[in-house]
Motif scaffolding. Structure first.
Motif, PDB file in Angstrom:
ATOM      1  N   HIS A 243     -10.481   9.830  -8.627  1.00 36.78           N
ATOM      2  CA  HIS A 243      -9.653   9.497  -7.464  1.00 36.78           C
ATOM      3  C   HIS A 243     -10.429   8.693  -6.422  1.00 36.78           C
ATOM      4  N   THR A 248      -4.452   6.868  -5.341  1.00 38.02           N
ATOM      5  CA  THR A 248      -3.378   6.095  -4.711  1.00 38.02           C
ATOM      6  C   THR A 248      -3.327   6.257  -3.199  1.00 38.02           C
ATOM      7  N   GLY A 249      -3.944   7.323  -2.665  1.00 35.58           N
ATOM      8  CA  GLY A 249      -3.842   7.593  -1.236  1.00 35.58           C
ATOM      9  C   GLY A 249      -2.614   8.394  -0.877  1.00 35.58           C
ATOM     10  N   SER A 250      -1.770   8.696  -1.859  1.00 37.72           N
ATOM     11  CA  SER A 250      -0.577   9.508  -1.636  1.00 37.72           C
ATOM     12  C   SER A 250      -0.794  10.856  -2.315  1.00 37.72           C
ATOM     13  N   ASN A 254      -7.653   8.014  -1.300  1.00 35.31           N
ATOM     14  CA  ASN A 254      -7.396   6.583  -1.447  1.00 35.31           C
ATOM     15  C   ASN A 254      -8.653   5.951  -2.049  1.00 35.31           C
ATOM     16  N   THR A 258      -8.454   0.890  -4.927  1.00 35.64           N
ATOM     17  CA  THR A 258      -7.117   0.773  -4.348  1.00 35.64           C
ATOM     18  C   THR A 258      -7.174   0.151  -2.962  1.00 35.64           C
ATOM     19  N   ALA A 259      -8.179   0.529  -2.179  1.00 34.95           N
ATOM     20  CA  ALA A 259      -8.263   0.068  -0.794  1.00 34.95           C
ATOM     21  C   ALA A 259      -8.907  -1.307  -0.647  1.00 34.95           C
ATOM     22  N   ASP A 394     -11.626   7.558   1.616  1.00 35.18           N
ATOM     23  CA  ASP A 394     -10.808   6.428   2.052  1.00 35.18           C
ATOM     24  C   ASP A 394     -11.724   5.321   2.557  1.00 35.18           C
ATOM     25  N   THR A 398     -11.267  -1.912   6.729  1.00 30.93           N
ATOM     26  CA  THR A 398     -10.328  -2.642   5.867  1.00 30.93           C
ATOM     27  C   THR A 398     -10.301  -4.137   6.167  1.00 30.93           C
TER      28      THR A 398
END
Length: 410
Positions: A243, A248-250, A254, A258-259, A394, A398
């Motif tokens: 992960h 997915t962050g859901s 995250n 993905t990020a 996460d 960004t």
């Protein structure tokens, strides 16, 4: 470093030179590798990988020897007084809990000392649990195996260890002040404020069950500490580590992949395999402050590395460089990390990450919790253990700190 390890590294460099001769010869003849040459090249690559594992094991053995010498020296300096009851060692305490003699149902594993993490474990990675002469703390053994499974934990992310698991808000900048401008005498200064945001880090729970017989738990010849550490570390590391790459962050972390933002799309018709120009473009898609970070590096799976080893720049120099003296291999001067959770090269696949991995935050709740039950499998005389880890991850920055390479759509 022992002479034997030095010879292994020299052999590794020699094997790489042999592989380069094959590639250079085919390139000079403007052709692909023949079937026989391809087999030789693959054999040389396999030899490189085997030497890497051997060197890692030897370095870990030398570290254990140094630890043993230090431990014996400490014991000699502090002899125990006669008649003074000695405190139980950690391995004995764990075994007492495993067999139910301690009377406690739960056993929490915490790092020692005032700091939440013991970074010294990074220099002792080894795939073999084995029977070691030096007791290694249960928590550190667990972290070792998690790092072996999850490449991103070895790539230098920012790790936050907390004592509780409530949601944590990490502040970040989303825009800096723009450039100042010339203002006329007595003119009005324009507002030019930075903007801020927050990234929440939760504490998702990862857990699994492990069962062993009473005979195994009571057999003093069995390294139960090493056995449980390896099994628990792999199980928790496989779930959490996957992960941290592709989550997915859901309702889950995250992932870094993905990020990440797009840095380079490959050319059409090559099934997602990058070219040398693709990697150079990806390298410079990350701005200089991030490229210059000590935590800046590459992330891909082993099969992608095998393809990248063949790539050259316009001067004929290979982009991939073998590491020396225990340092990681590098591409364009930046360290290379592998993670089995990274996708393979394919059409549209995001197969390579590059950037400053310290901008990816990993949150772990302090205790890795182990609990035992004699009742769960009472009819089969098995002791059941469960291990639970809480954590999240996460990308905090960004703005393009980590970029990815993706294969073309066709």
């Amino acid at each position: 470093m022992s002479d034997f390890i030095q010879r292994l590294q020299e052999r590794r460099a020699n094997i790489w030179e042999q592989a380069k001769v094959l590639l250079d010869t085919a390139e000079a003849d403007k052709r692909e590798l023949t079937g026989e040459e391809e087999q030789t090249y693959q054999r040389l690559n396999a030899d490189l990988d085997r030497i890497d594992e051997r060197v890692k094991d030897m370095q870990a053995a030398e570290q254990r020897t140094r630890d043993a010498e230090a431990a014996f020296a400490d014991l000699l300096k502090r002899p125990a007084e006669r008649g003074t009851p000695q405190a139980k060692g950690e391995a004995e305490e764990v075994r007492s809990w495993l067999t139910g003699q301690s009377g406690s149902r739960a056993f929490e594993i915490r790092p020692d000392g005032p700091m939440p993490m013991d970074l010294r474990t990074l220099s002792k990675l080894t795939a073999a649990a084995g029977a070691n002469t030096v007791p290694i703390s249960f928590y550190n053994r667990l972290v070792e195996h998690m790092i072996e499974v999850s490449g991103i934990l070895a790539a230098g992310p920012t790790v936050l260890t907390t004592t509780t698991g409530e949601q944590m808000q990490v502040p970040k900048t989303t825009a800096h002040s723009t450039n100042a401008s010339i203002v006329a005498e007595a003119g009005t200064l324009a507002a030019n404020d930075p903007t801020f945001g927050q990234v929440p880090l939760d504490a998702y729970k990862y857990g699994f069950l492990l069962q062993v017989s009473h005979e195994l738990a009571n057999d003093t010849a069995v390294d139960l500490v090493g056995y449980l550490a390896k099994q628990a570390g792999r199980a928790l590391g496989n779930g959490f580590g996957a992960h941290l790459i592709t989550g997915t962050g859901s309702s889950q972390p995250n992932g870094a992949l993905t990020a990440a933002s797009l840095g380079k799309t490959g050319a059409t018709g090559v099934a997602g395999v990058p070219s040398a120009d693709d990697l150079i473009d990806l390298f410079y898609s990350v701005i200089a402050p991030y490229r210059g970070s000590g935590s800046c590096g590459w992330m891909m799976r082993d099969s992608t590395v095998a393809a990248v080893r063949k790539l050259k720049d316009t001067t004929g120099a290979y982009l991939w460089t073998p590491g020396l003296s225990g340092s990681p291999d590098s591409i364009l001067g930046k360290p290379l990390f592998t993670d089995p959770n990274m996708p393979a090269t394919a059409v549209t696949a995001k197969s390579i990450l590059f950037g400053d991995f310290s901008t990816y935050f990993v949150r772990q709740v302090e205790a890795v919790r182990f609990e035992r039950s004699d009742d769960y499998a009472f009819n089969s005389d098995l002791i059941t253990y469960r291990a639970i880890l809480r954590g999240d991850g996460d990308q905090i920055d960004t703005t393009g700190a980590i970029k990815y390479y993706a294969g073309a759509a066709t």
